[in-house]
Design an enzyme around this catalytic site. Structure first.
Site, mmCIF file in Angstrom:
data_model
loop_
_atom_site.group_PDB
_atom_site.id
_atom_site.type_symbol
_atom_site.label_atom_id
_atom_site.label_comp_id
_atom_site.label_asym_id
_atom_site.label_seq_id
_atom_site.Cartn_x
_atom_site.Cartn_y
_atom_site.Cartn_z
ATOM 1 N N ASP A 185 0.829 -1.208 0.000
ATOM 2 C CA ASP A 185 0.000 0.000 0.000
ATOM 3 C C ASP A 185 0.861 1.256 0.000
ATOM 4 O O ASP A 185 0.639 2.191 -0.787
ATOM 5 C CB ASP A 185 -0.885 0.028 1.253
ATOM 6 C CG ASP A 185 -2.181 -0.738 1.087
ATOM 7 O OD1 ASP A 185 -2.628 -0.926 -0.052
ATOM 8 O OD2 ASP A 185 -2.759 -1.144 2.111
ATOM 9 N N LEU A 186 1.812 1.298 0.911
ATOM 10 C CA LEU A 186 2.618 2.507 1.077
ATOM 11 C C LEU A 186 3.465 2.804 -0.151
ATOM 12 O O LEU A 186 3.535 3.954 -0.616
ATOM 13 C CB LEU A 186 3.512 2.367 2.313
ATOM 14 C CG LEU A 186 2.777 2.247 3.654
ATOM 15 C CD1 LEU A 186 3.754 1.952 4.773
ATOM 16 C CD2 LEU A 186 1.999 3.527 3.948
#
Length: 397
Positions: free
Chosen positions: A171-172
């Site tokens: 995600d990051l």
């Protein structure tokens, strides 16, 4: 009062934020923290209840993701709401979304539709698996990307099965890569005058983050395995017990390995035929680690950190998160920053890890409440008071 800017670096750009949960907000946070005018579009529907996925609005996660932004409510499922959004998009520089690929087309807010209104628009999309292809309609989640992207197969101790990483790394990084793509497209627009569609996915981001482990397969056909706390190629590198905890030691070549052997009072290990060369140390890593740990357990972590650094051996303590924020160097770097707010709430968040000498990033505004600046934003985009009142009466905003 004008909304404060976190930096002057991106102050000329306006961003419409349609993102939710984590990967998308991570992308937009980069733009907000560097001073772009970010307008978070809070979905207004009959069942929205003023909340979105991603935890409580005043919870630490939401606060960390959405600082330095403003927010307005808008019902994109109403044709009048869609018309409002298109008026905003006509003047904006960037739109960012992380819907499933088919959703934006159904809503009529896809890149093709918006680029007809504003050919200069830079449109950022983050998905689980890509905008097309056999998996493009599947919902994407970080842990699924970690597994499919190969990361879980090389994380954890040998023989203990796959292990997820302790942060949502797919995600990051997808968010960070999308932000990089958007900034690249904005730079290119200064030459061509045209916007473009920036796409990434959790799966692509995770594969990219395999880096040298992926290259080992592509170039040498070596499939990396789990190595626990050992470095896969630089040995000895890993975690060693001390008298009061643990320490990381990292050796990257013969000279540092010699310094390490001297520092632990075992110079004979350096010349031992089982440990004298990198291939030998690799074959005998478990025995070598045991020999090192016989010595490290005799002193405290603090003592070893001091002695190894004096000897020129890379090392460091292994902190819990609270201990990390109390470290002298971390405090000096100032990455934990207070966020000003009129309510005198305690809001302390993680700042940007990059420093610019003339246009630094700052925490200037707490995350917005649900639709907090709706009227303010609409006025800035040319909506009159009567128009805004009618939109509110119709529950479009």
């Amino acid at each position: 009062m004008p909304f404060p800017r976190a930096s002057e670096a991106l102050s000329r750009f306006t961003v419409l934020d349609l993102t939710r949960v984590r990967s998308g907000p991570t992308c937009v946070r980069q733009l907000a923290d560097w001073g772009a005018t970010v307008i978070k579009i809070d979905a207004l529907t009959e069942d929205s209840g003023g909340e979105q996925p991603g935890g409580p609005r005043r919870g630490s996660d939401f606060q960390n993701l959405h600082r330095n932004k403003r927010a307005m409510t808008l019902n994109l499922k109403d044709e009048r709401g869609l018309a409002v959004f298109k008026r905003l998009a006509a003047k904006a520089d960037v739109v960012v979304e992380n819907f499933r690929p088919d959703v934006k087309k159904k809503l009529g807010i896809d890149y093709e539709s918006l680029s007809e209104i504003n050919p200069r628009i830079v449109y950022g999309s983050i998905s689980g698996f890509g905008q097309d292809g056999p998996y493009h309609k599947r919902p994407g989640f970080d842990q699924i990307a970690q597994g499919m992207g190969g990361l879980m197969s090389i994380t954890g101790a040998p023989g203990e099965g796959p292990m997820r990483v302790g942060i949502p790394v797919a995600d990051l990084t997808a968010g960070l890569f999308c932000a990089m793509g958007i900034l690249t497209a904005l730079l290119e627009r200064e030459v061509s005058g045209k916007g473009q569609w920036v796409q990434t996915s959790l799966l692509q981001a995770q594969i990219f983050m395999l880096d040298f482990q992926a290259a080992r397969w592509l170039m040498e056909k070596e499939v990396a395995k789990q190595a626990g706390n050992n470095h896969p190629t630089s040995i000895p590198t890993g975690v060693f017990k001390t008298s009061d905890g643990y320490i990381n030691i990292a050796t990257t070549g013969g000279r540092i390995w010699e310094r390490c052997a001297q520092a632990i009072g075992a110079p004979e290990l350096y010349s031992h035929p089982d440990y004298a060369t990198a291939p030998a140390r690799s074959r005998n890593r478990d025995a070598l680690n045991a020999e090192i740990e016989k010595r490290t357990v005799t002193k405290s972590t603090e003592t070893w950190v001091r002695e190894f650094n004096e000897a020129g051996v890379p090392c460091g303590p292994i902190y819990a998160i609270d201990q990390m924020f109390e470290d002298a160097q971390v405090r000096h770097l100032g990455i934990a920053q207070d966020v000003p707010n009129d309510e005198d709430r305690h809001i302390r968040l993680v700042g940007q890890p990059v420093t610019l000498s003339r246009t630094p990033s700052r925490m200037v505004a707490r995350p917005p409440e649900f639709g907090e600046q709706t009227d303010e934003v609409l006025k800035e985009f040319g909506f009159g008071a009567d128009e805004i009142a009618k939109l509110r009466d119709a529950k479009v905003v």
